[in-house]
Design a protein around this motif. Structure first.
Motif, short mmCIF file in Angstrom:
data_model
loop_
_atom_site.label_atom_id
_atom_site.label_comp_id
_atom_site.label_asym_id
_atom_site.label_seq_id
_atom_site.Cartn_x
_atom_site.Cartn_y
_atom_site.Cartn_z
N LEU A 156 -12.43 5.96 -1.54
CA LEU A 156 -10.82 6.23 -0.51
C LEU A 156 -10.09 6.98 -0.92
O LEU A 156 -8.98 6.50 -2.18
CB LEU A 156 -10.02 4.60 -0.07
N TRP A 157 -9.93 8.45 -0.09
CA TRP A 157 -8.91 9.51 -1.23
C TRP A 157 -7.85 9.75 -0.54
O TRP A 157 -8.34 10.10 1.25
CB TRP A 157 -9.81 11.00 -1.26
N ARG A 158 -6.47 9.77 -0.47
CA ARG A 158 -5.52 10.23 0.74
C ARG A 158 -4.65 11.22 -0.10
O ARG A 158 -3.92 10.96 -1.61
CB ARG A 158 -4.86 9.65 0.98
N ASP A 159 -4.14 11.86 0.71
CA ASP A 159 -2.77 13.28 0.41
C ASP A 159 -1.62 11.79 -0.10
O ASP A 159 -1.80 11.24 0.71
CB ASP A 159 -2.71 13.90 1.45
N GLY A 160 -0.85 12.00 -0.32
CA GLY A 160 0.45 10.98 -0.71
C GLY A 160 1.81 11.85 0.43
O GLY A 160 1.36 12.72 1.40
N ALA A 161 2.01 10.18 0.22
CA ALA A 161 3.23 10.26 1.36
C ALA A 161 4.06 10.97 1.09
O ALA A 161 4.77 12.01 2.52
CB ALA A 161 3.94 9.25 1.54
N THR A 162 4.15 11.43 0.11
CA THR A 162 5.58 12.83 -0.10
C THR A 162 4.57 14.03 -1.44
O THR A 162 3.73 13.55 -2.54
CB THR A 162 6.26 12.55 -1.05
N PRO A 163 4.39 14.90 -1.03
CA PRO A 163 3.26 15.56 -2.24
C PRO A 163 3.49 15.67 -3.50
O PRO A 163 5.06 15.38 -3.98
CB PRO A 163 3.32 17.00 -1.00
N GLY A 164 3.09 16.08 -4.21
CA GLY A 164 3.10 16.91 -5.67
C GLY A 164 2.92 15.02 -6.45
O GLY A 164 2.41 13.66 -6.22
N PRO A 165 3.15 15.53 -7.87
CA PRO A 165 2.61 14.02 -8.76
C PRO A 165 3.51 13.36 -9.04
O PRO A 165 4.69 14.04 -8.40
CB PRO A 165 1.97 15.30 -10.09
N PRO A 166 3.10 12.22 -9.13
CA PRO A 166 4.44 10.90 -9.03
C PRO A 166 5.85 11.20 -10.11
O PRO A 166 6.56 11.54 -9.59
CB PRO A 166 4.18 9.70 -9.77
N GLU A 167 5.60 12.38 -10.98
CA GLU A 167 6.82 12.47 -12.41
C GLU A 167 7.43 13.94 -11.27
O GLU A 167 8.40 14.24 -11.50
CB GLU A 167 6.48 13.28 -13.66
N GLN A 168 7.07 14.95 -10.41
CA GLN A 168 7.75 15.52 -9.68
C GLN A 168 8.14 14.49 -8.01
O GLN A 168 8.57 15.67 -7.26
CB GLN A 168 7.04 17.25 -9.25
N GLY A 169 7.92 13.95 -7.89
CA GLY A 169 8.56 12.64 -7.09
C GLY A 169 7.43 12.71 -6.29
O GLY A 169 8.39 12.33 -4.67
N GLY A 170 6.05 12.86 -6.08
CA GLY A 170 4.61 12.37 -4.91
C GLY A 170 4.88 11.09 -5.14
O GLY A 170 5.30 10.58 -6.29
N THR A 171 4.81 10.24 -3.82
CA THR A 171 4.38 9.44 -3.73
C THR A 171 2.99 8.55 -3.00
O THR A 171 2.88 9.54 -2.18
CB THR A 171 5.21 8.66 -3.32
N PRO A 172 2.72 7.67 -3.66
CA PRO A 172 1.34 7.18 -2.86
C PRO A 172 1.65 7.33 -1.49
O PRO A 172 2.39 7.36 -0.90
CB PRO A 172 1.43 5.84 -3.02
N PRO A 173 -0.17 7.35 -0.91
CA PRO A 173 -0.16 6.88 0.73
C PRO A 173 0.19 5.83 1.30
O PRO A 173 0.51 6.16 2.99
CB PRO A 173 -1.70 7.25 0.48
N ASN A 174 0.66 4.83 0.97
CA ASN A 174 1.27 3.93 1.61
C ASN A 174 1.42 3.24 0.41
O ASN A 174 1.41 2.79 -0.55
CB ASN A 174 -0.04 2.94 2.83
N ASN A 175 2.64 1.61 0.76
CA ASN A 175 2.37 1.28 -0.06
C ASN A 175 1.78 -0.52 -0.66
O ASN A 175 2.31 -1.43 -1.00
CB ASN A 175 4.70 -0.18 1.43
N TRP A 176 0.94 0.07 -0.27
CA TRP A 176 -0.24 -1.46 -0.70
C TRP A 176 -0.21 -1.40 -1.98
O TRP A 176 0.59 -0.68 -2.94
CB TRP A 176 -1.50 -0.89 -0.36
N VAL A 177 0.02 -2.66 -3.04
CA VAL A 177 -0.28 -3.64 -4.07
C VAL A 177 -1.26 -3.73 -5.26
O VAL A 177 -2.22 -4.46 -3.56
CB VAL A 177 0.85 -4.26 -4.12
N SER A 178 -1.43 -3.38 -5.84
CA SER A 178 -2.81 -3.73 -6.99
C SER A 178 -2.45 -5.14 -6.70
O SER A 178 -1.22 -5.65 -7.31
CB SER A 178 -2.91 -3.39 -7.78
N HIS A 179 -3.75 -6.42 -6.80
CA HIS A 179 -3.70 -7.85 -7.29
C HIS A 179 -3.48 -7.97 -9.09
O HIS A 179 -2.73 -8.94 -9.34
CB HIS A 179 -4.91 -8.46 -7.53
N PHE A 180 -3.41 -6.72 -9.88
CA PHE A 180 -2.69 -7.13 -11.12
C PHE A 180 -1.76 -6.17 -11.15
O PHE A 180 -0.83 -5.76 -12.48
CB PHE A 180 -3.68 -6.01 -12.08
N GLY A 181 -0.44 -6.02 -10.11
CA GLY A 181 0.71 -4.90 -10.20
C GLY A 181 0.55 -3.92 -10.33
O GLY A 181 -0.16 -3.12 -10.32
#
Length: 572
Positions: free
Chosen positions: A136-161
């Motif tokens: 399961l690969w997806r573009d980010g909700a906000t483009p770019g890597p996290p340190e440049q403001g990129g955000t994950p595709p949705n708000n799903w959370v891992s069982h491990f935090g």
């Protein structure tokens, strides 16, 4: 060995009157003297399981794995790990179990692979890689890597935090992982994934494996749009793994702690990331394969709502599924009665019962510790063994083992090493099995010097070991063996319907044909009279070991945590 007939009864499957046993492979027995349990160690100890009366040996993942999560991150599904003894050792386990009349069930992990699996390694090379569509690969909700403001595709959370997404810099996309980043989720809409796992099943069945326990069996398929999860409200605010009944807030075991990184997962309504309609289609296809081989499909379907669980056990779905209510209930008569009745009603005869597993604190610890905790654990097991379905023993249950505190510096569980939540460590129930007095309590056999085990043994005593308890006819081990023997010797425990005899109060009682099972889940002694004349009833099993085979002369006198099974002469 008094287990199931290898061919099964003509009118029912071979597992219908079976008793299963979970082997957490790294902690069961060390056969090569390195301090870690392995397949040769298991092969060496099969006689213990046969003596106990076990029919199904379920082995935790024994495939090649970097073991970021106890082997549930699989790098190769088609062979046994070399450091656990390899294929030769696994063949020895399978052959040895079959020679003793037992069946072998492997643990299959189809929701995700290891990030070191060749599929994922190739999938990360480019967006055009042939294996890309298997995950399961997806573009980010906000483009770019996290340190440049990129955000994950949705708000799903891992069982491990933390987010259930990790960013890949090579391809500028995010991969989904409901567990660790090193456990990327497969995309079960891809036909190559389905085909590959059907080949995996066929391969292991051809090698003599008798079935699979399916990890995260409700989680394989995700909503195709991967939408955000809404916040949970009301009783649904407690995750199913944290409550005795998700529709009853009064039975919630753990309230939400906003400072606990794992509780972020519990604050969402998981309507899109698990329990999707298409997942049962997977098991319909697998069922056709398994039935050709006479093999068992046993699901870890972690849903505590019976209405959600029962569809997995339809006529063409899984053969069995675990009912987890019993491992998330306190020792209280109303709570215990409730989870047993809900479990028994899911799909009679198709529920796998447990009092513990490699994922939860051991039952004696949960139920108060010490002698009272052990007695309560056996009482719950007695009730479960006498209900429709297949009971499973987790290694050490038969010895009354309690949790062992594992210091953070020795921790292996990612709940501790990654999330930093020591209070929820699963290591406490995964410590090595004590076999005999002496160095390392026999975990590494005759190795000299005895190596330091991979997890600490803790304050185990000689009286906790298999060999000492086996020599003591009054030990807890012998009570568990008698309970297993009862399960095998009474056809009513497979065939007869359940009639509940108590609706409230501290005494839990039900009838199945000529048998009545009774337990006192209260805090004081209770008197309870079976139907009809007391003298018509014989003690078929007494958890306290005081009177198997004795005839009643009056009402039962039940101390707290007492459990007995009565047999009526009138139905002999």
């Amino acid at each position: 060995m008094g287990g199931v007939d290898v061919t099964g009864a003509a009118d029912r499957p071979w597992w219908s009157d079976a008793v299963g046993y979970e082997v957490y492979i790294r902690s069961f027995a060390d056969g090569d003297g390195d301090g870690v349990g392995d397949l040769h160690g298991l092969a060496d100890r099969l006689d213990h399981l046969a003596w106990l009366g076990i029919d199904i040996v379920w082995i935790s993942p024994c495939y090649p794995s970097p073991r970021h999560d106890g082997g549930y991150d699989v790098a190769d599904y088609l062979r046994a790990a070399d450091d656990l003894g390899g294929d030769a050792a696994l063949d020895r386990v399978i052959g040895g179990a079959h020679d003793r009349g037992m069946r072998v069930v492997l643990d299959l992990v189809p929701n995700h692979t290891s990030s070191e699996h060749p599929w994922f390694q190739r999938a990360r090379r480019s967006r055009d890689a042939p294996e890309r569509s298997r995950y399961l690969w997806r573009d980010g909700a906000t483009p770019g890597p996290p340190e440049q403001g990129g955000t994950p595709p949705n708000n799903w959370v891992s069982h491990f935090g933390g987010p259930a997404w990790s960013y890949d810099r090579v391809t500028d996309q995010w991969w989904c992982h409901l567990f660790l980043p090193e456990q990327p989720d497969l995309d079960w809409s891809d036909p190559e994934v389905s085909a590959a796992f059907e080949e995996i099943l066929e391969s292991w069945f051809a090698r003599g494996v008798d079935g699979f326990r399916i990890d995260v069996a409700h989680g394989l398929v995700k909503h195709p749009d991967l939408p955000d999860l809404p916040p949970a409200t009301g009783p649904d605010r407690v995750d199913p793994a944290e409550a005795a009944n998700p529709v009853d807030p009064a039975e919630a075991a753990n309230p939400i702690d906003p400072d606990d990184p794992l509780d972020a997962h519990d604050q969402l309504d998981h309507r899109y990331d698990v329990n999707q309609e298409g997942v049962r289609d997977v098991y319909r296809r697998w069922r056709r394969i398994a039935d050709r081989h006479g093999a068992l499909l046993l699901g870890e379907v972690y849903l505590l709502d019976p209405e959600q669980l029962s569809p997995y056990l339809s006529g063409d779905g899984l053969h069995l599924a675990f009912w987890f209510g019993s491992v998330h209930t306190e020792w209280d008569a109303a709570a215990v009665r409730g989870v047993l009745r809900r479990g028994a009603d899911v799909a009679p005869g198709h529920v796998a019962w447990i009092i513990g597993s490699h994922d939860v604190s051991r039952a004696p610890t949960r139920f108060g510790g010490g002698d009272i905790g052990r007695r309560r654990a056996l009482a719950l097991a007695t009730l479960q063994f006498c209900l429709p379905g297949v009971p499973f023993v987790y290694q050490g249950d038969e010895l009354g083992l309690e949790d062992v505190a594992v210091p953070p510096e020795r921790a292996d569980d990612p709940i501790v090493t990654r999330a930093g939540v020591t209070a929820r460590s699963r290591d406490v129930c995964r410590t090595p099995m004590p076999w005999a007095p002496g160095p390392g309590l026999g975990f590494s056999g005759a190795a000299d010097p005895s190596p330091e085990p991979w997890l600490p043994m803790g304050p185990r005593r000689d009286t906790d070991t298999v060999s000492v308890q086996r020599e003591d006819p009054d030990s807890l081990l012998h009570r568990w063996r008698a309970l297993v023997a009862l399960r095998h010797s009474e056809p009513a425990l497979v065939e007869a319907p359940v009639e509940w005899l108590t609706e409230e109060g501290p005494v839990i009682a039900f009838r199945r044909g000529p048998l009545i099972t009774v337990a006192n889940a209260g805090s004081v002694a209770e008197t309870w009279a079976p139907p009809g004349q007391s003298s018509a009833w014989v003690l078929a099993f007494d958890a306290a070991g005081r009177g198997d085979g004795q005839r009643l002369t009056g009402p039962l006198e039940l101390a707290p945590a007492d459990a007995v099974v009565l047999r009526s002469d009138e139905h002999s």
